[in-house]
Write a protein that holds these residues in place. Structure first.
Motif, PDB file in Angstrom:
ATOM      1  N   ARG A  92      47.189  36.909  39.912  1.00 56.59           N
ATOM      2  CA  ARG A  92      47.437  37.311  41.031  1.00 56.59           C
ATOM      3  C   ARG A  92      47.856  38.649  41.412  1.00 56.59           C
ATOM      4  NH1 ARG A  92      47.154  32.338  44.149  1.00 56.59           N
ATOM      5  NH2 ARG A  92      47.156  31.283  42.801  1.00 56.59           N
ATOM      6  N   TRP A  93      47.228  39.830  41.654  1.00 53.87           N
ATOM      7  CA  TRP A  93      46.979  41.539  42.389  1.00 53.87           C
ATOM      8  C   TRP A  93      48.214  41.538  42.806  1.00 53.87           C
ATOM      9  CZ3 TRP A  93      45.647  43.771  37.722  1.00 53.87           C
ATOM     10  CH2 TRP A  93      44.982  43.719  36.883  1.00 53.87           C
ATOM     11  N   GLN A  94      49.033  42.253  43.599  1.00 59.21           N
ATOM     12  CA  GLN A  94      49.871  43.237  44.579  1.00 59.21           C
ATOM     13  C   GLN A  94      49.055  43.088  45.638  1.00 59.21           C
ATOM     14  OE1 GLN A  94      52.809  44.707  43.146  1.00 59.21           O
ATOM     15  NE2 GLN A  94      54.211  43.259  42.047  1.00 59.21           N
ATOM     16  N   ARG A  95      48.932  43.070  46.455  1.00 60.69           N
ATOM     17  CA  ARG A  95      48.570  43.971  47.638  1.00 60.69           C
ATOM     18  C   ARG A  95      49.411  44.318  48.198  1.00 60.69           C
ATOM     19  NH1 ARG A  95      43.851  39.569  50.295  1.00 60.69           N
ATOM     20  NH2 ARG A  95      43.315  39.066  48.014  1.00 60.69           N
TER      21      ARG A  95
END
Length: 62
Positions: free
Chosen positions: A59-62
């Motif tokens: 999961r990548w930070q947005r």
């Protein structure tokens, strides 16, 4: 003075075209390798497919 004479001799030999055969081109070795490399009598194998190193989603930070 001896060093200067030796240095001049080295420079003089390095700039001569004695080893070129008179055509002005420096001889180069010819490559004898043919790619891809195949071995006689070896069974043909396919390259292994790459596999992911993680089995969970990242999961990548947005």
């Amino acid at each position: 003075m001896i060093f200067a004479v030796v240095a001049l001799a080295v420079v003089g030999m390095g700039n001569s075209n004695i080893s070129t055969g008179g055509n002005g081109k420096t001889p180069r070795p010819q490559s004898t390798v043919q790619y891809p490399i195949r071995f006689e009598g070896a069974p043909a194998k396919r390259a292994p497919q790459p596999r992911p190193t993680v089995s969970y989603p990242i999961r990548w930070q947005r």
